[in-house]
Design a protein around this motif. Structure first.
Motif, PDB file in Angstrom:
ATOM      1  N   ALA A  57       0.964  -1.048   0.117  1.00 55.68           N
ATOM      2  CA  ALA A  57       0.087   0.251   0.032  1.00 55.68           C
ATOM      3  C   ALA A  57       0.874   1.199  -0.047  1.00 55.68           C
ATOM      4  N   LYS A  58       2.098   1.063   0.863  1.00 61.46           N
ATOM      5  CA  LYS A  58       2.783   2.430   0.825  1.00 61.46           C
ATOM      6  C   LYS A  58       3.486   2.805  -0.778  1.00 61.46           C
ATOM      7  N   LYS A  59       3.872   1.635  -1.297  1.00 59.36           N
ATOM      8  CA  LYS A  59       4.611   1.656  -2.497  1.00 59.36           C
ATOM      9  C   LYS A  59       3.513   2.104  -3.590  1.00 59.36           C
ATOM     10  N   GLN A  60       2.499   1.632  -3.469  1.00 58.23           N
ATOM     11  CA  GLN A  60       1.323   1.935  -4.265  1.00 58.23           C
ATOM     12  C   GLN A  60       1.084   3.847  -4.442  1.00 58.23           C
ATOM     13  N   ALA A  61       0.952   4.117  -3.060  1.00 62.20           N
ATOM     14  CA  ALA A  61       0.706   5.487  -2.750  1.00 62.20           C
ATOM     15  C   ALA A  61       1.892   6.344  -3.176  1.00 62.20           C
ATOM     16  N   ARG A  62       3.145   5.905  -3.020  1.00 67.12           N
ATOM     17  CA  ARG A  62       4.323   6.844  -3.337  1.00 67.12           C
ATOM     18  C   ARG A  62       4.215   6.425  -5.061  1.00 67.12           C
ATOM     19  N   ASP A  63       4.031   5.521  -5.743  1.00 65.66           N
ATOM     20  CA  ASP A  63       3.993   5.677  -7.105  1.00 65.66           C
ATOM     21  C   ASP A  63       3.182   6.616  -7.615  1.00 65.66           C
ATOM     22  N   ARG A  64       1.849   6.530  -7.035  1.00 64.27           N
ATOM     23  CA  ARG A  64       0.752   7.710  -7.496  1.00 64.27           C
ATOM     24  C   ARG A  64       1.308   8.938  -7.380  1.00 64.27           C
ATOM     25  N   ARG A  65       1.891   9.117  -6.023  1.00 64.69           N
ATOM     26  CA  ARG A  65       2.265  10.740  -5.694  1.00 64.69           C
ATOM     27  C   ARG A  65       3.445  10.830  -6.819  1.00 64.69           C
ATOM     28  N   ASP A  66       4.422  10.010  -6.888  1.00 62.68           N
ATOM     29  CA  ASP A  66       5.593  10.258  -8.086  1.00 62.68           C
ATOM     30  C   ASP A  66       5.091  10.546  -9.430  1.00 62.68           C
ATOM     31  N   GLY A  67       3.858  10.107  -9.759  1.00 62.49           N
ATOM     32  CA  GLY A  67       3.232  10.144 -11.118  1.00 62.49           C
ATOM     33  C   GLY A  67       2.722  11.469 -11.175  1.00 62.49           C
ATOM     34  N   LEU A  68       2.126  12.014 -10.155  1.00 64.77           N
ATOM     35  CA  LEU A  68       1.400  13.148  -9.942  1.00 64.77           C
ATOM     36  C   LEU A  68       2.280  14.536  -9.949  1.00 64.77           C
ATOM     37  N   ILE A  69       3.552  14.136  -9.609  1.00 63.24           N
ATOM     38  CA  ILE A  69       4.347  15.285  -9.442  1.00 63.24           C
ATOM     39  C   ILE A  69       5.040  15.436 -10.942  1.00 63.24           C
ATOM     40  N   ARG A  70       5.331  14.214 -11.568  1.00 63.62           N
ATOM     41  CA  ARG A  70       5.864  14.395 -12.929  1.00 63.62           C
ATOM     42  C   ARG A  70       4.531  14.517 -13.920  1.00 63.62           C
ATOM     43  N   GLY A  71       3.422  14.694 -13.824  1.00 61.99           N
ATOM     44  CA  GLY A  71       2.540  14.823 -14.610  1.00 61.99           C
ATOM     45  C   GLY A  71       2.265  13.563 -15.533  1.00 61.99           C
ATOM     46  N   VAL A  72       2.367  12.586 -15.097  1.00 62.52           N
ATOM     47  CA  VAL A  72       2.338  11.274 -16.016  1.00 62.52           C
ATOM     48  C   VAL A  72       1.111  10.162 -15.537  1.00 62.52           C
ATOM     49  N   THR A  73       0.864   9.655 -16.227  1.00 58.61           N
ATOM     50  CA  THR A  73      -0.108   8.740 -15.655  1.00 58.61           C
ATOM     51  C   THR A  73       0.130   7.590 -14.989  1.00 58.61           C
ATOM     52  N   SER A  74       1.445   7.129 -15.467  1.00 53.59           N
ATOM     53  CA  SER A  74       2.171   5.785 -14.782  1.00 53.59           C
ATOM     54  C   SER A  74       3.367   5.943 -14.803  1.00 53.59           C
ATOM     55  N   ILE A  75       4.087   5.780 -13.606  1.00 57.34           N
ATOM     56  CA  ILE A  75       5.697   6.019 -13.684  1.00 57.34           C
ATOM     57  C   ILE A  75       6.204   4.514 -14.209  1.00 57.34           C
ATOM     58  N   GLN A  76       5.610   3.486 -14.102  1.00 63.67           N
ATOM     59  CA  GLN A  76       6.084   2.503 -14.886  1.00 63.67           C
ATOM     60  C   GLN A  76       5.806   2.429 -16.295  1.00 63.67           C
ATOM     61  N   GLU A  77       5.026   3.063 -16.995  1.00 64.38           N
ATOM     62  CA  GLU A  77       4.886   3.106 -18.324  1.00 64.38           C
ATOM     63  C   GLU A  77       5.773   4.370 -18.793  1.00 64.38           C
ATOM     64  N   MET A  78       6.288   5.288 -17.888  1.00 63.14           N
ATOM     65  CA  MET A  78       7.233   6.133 -18.196  1.00 63.14           C
ATOM     66  C   MET A  78       8.684   5.495 -18.268  1.00 63.14           C
ATOM     67  N   ARG A  79       9.132   4.645 -17.228  1.00 62.90           N
ATOM     68  CA  ARG A  79      10.240   3.954 -17.341  1.00 62.90           C
ATOM     69  C   ARG A  79      10.268   3.237 -18.475  1.00 62.90           C
ATOM     70  N   GLU A  80       9.320   2.392 -18.900  1.00 62.98           N
ATOM     71  CA  GLU A  80       9.293   1.571 -19.970  1.00 62.98           C
ATOM     72  C   GLU A  80       9.690   2.393 -21.361  1.00 62.98           C
TER      73      GLU A  80
END
Length: 309
Positions: free
Chosen positions: A33-56
């Motif tokens: 749950a903590k990881k999912q929350a951080r991933d969502r926050r990281d995505g919002l900060i960068r203005g992207v829908t998905s950090i994983q998709e950005m990495r790929e």
């Protein structure tokens, strides 16, 4: 006769350092749950829908990059020229900019006299092999106490001040407005032998070498498949491979990884594109600072499929 300056008590600051990591283990559910929350926050900060998709997307773009054997050095760029060049997805060094900062002309003795009571956190012990562990050994102290600790240190791996937000020093820096949104400046201070091991950040990065020299090894994003990487968090991946002392018996795939060596000199600014792996070692007593962009990496050329909203 040697004159020693006795360490003073750290100045009380309204901006305290974050708490040291707790050794209390979270449940698997809490960790997820903590990881999912951080991933969502990281995505919002960068203005992207998905950090994983950005990495790929960064790794895919890396496969189309031309091979390079050296990092080019160029003169000062304005913001438009910088973004155009950075969109190519390759690292480069800008000369003639950082050397004009007021901080560049100060000395280690100035740190003692003017900033010795700043509260800092030092990386101690084997901070290389525990670089991405949540319980890495760190010690709070004054900047003066750190400088005294370094002067008395006899270990092969000396204590290191890394990734610290020191606003008092940043008032003496003139950062170029290359990115529309940047994180706060982070400072890195230490003698020869201090190391940040091989890792990548999935943010564009400008790295200012203020004093001293550093050796940087760089490897393109898609070569992560050769580097035995592991996730520290959604935008930070580490590698146990050491390009300065390669162990190909333990890491045979690393033979296929490109490693580009760059010696950073005082007054130079290195652009590290998002996803590029890099390892950094101080060759002399060194002060550096960096800033990470908080937006879609420039090499992705504004890919609308990744943008939030």
């Amino acid at each position: 006769m040697t004159i020693r300056i006795e360490p003073r008590e750290p100045r009380v600051s309204p901006r305290s350092l974050p708490p040291l990591p707790s050794s209390t283990a979270a449940s698997p559910e809490d960790a997820i749950a903590k990881k999912q929350a951080r991933d969502r926050r990281d995505g919002l900060i960068r203005g992207v829908t998905s950090i994983q998709e950005m990495r790929e997307a960064i790794r895919r773009a890396g496969r189309d990059l031309p091979a390079i054997s050296a990092v080019p050095r160029i003169g000062v760029l304005d913001a438009t020229a910088f973004r155009t060049r950075a969109a190519e997805g390759l690292p480069f060094v800008i000369t003639g900019l950082v050397g004009k900062w007021p901080l560049s002309i100060l000395t280690p003795q100035t740190l003692r006299e003017r900033f010795g009571d700043l509260h800092v956190r030092a990386r101690v012990g084997d901070y290389v092999n525990t670089a991405f562990a949540p319980d890495r050994a760190m010690r709070d102290m004054s900047l003066l106490a750190y400088l005294e600790l370094v002067a008395d240190n006899t270990q092969d791996l000396p204590p290191y001040l890394g990734n610290l937000e020191l606003r008092e020093l940043n008032t003496l820096c003139y950062w170029p407005a290359y990115f529309k949104k940047m994180g706060p400046p982070r400072f890195w201070l230490g003698p020869a032998g201090t190391v940040t091991p091989l890792h990548c950040d999935y943010d564009d990065n400008i790295f200012a070498q203020i004093w001293g020299a550093k050796r940087v090894f760089l490897s393109p994003p898609h070569h992560d498949e050769f580097l035995y990487t592991h996730e520290a968090n959604a935008v930070l991946f580490g590698s146990p491979f050491n390009p300065e002392a390669p162990d190909f018996e333990k890491f045979p795939l690393a033979r296929q990884a490109t490693m580009i060596e760059c010696i950073m000199q005082p007054g130079e600014l290195l652009y590290v594109p998002a996803g590029w792996y890099h390892q950094v070692r101080s060759l002399t007593f060194s002060l550096s600072a960096n800033r990470w962009a908080r937006a879609l990496p420039l090499a992705l050329n504004g890919d609308v499929s990744l943008k939030a909203g």
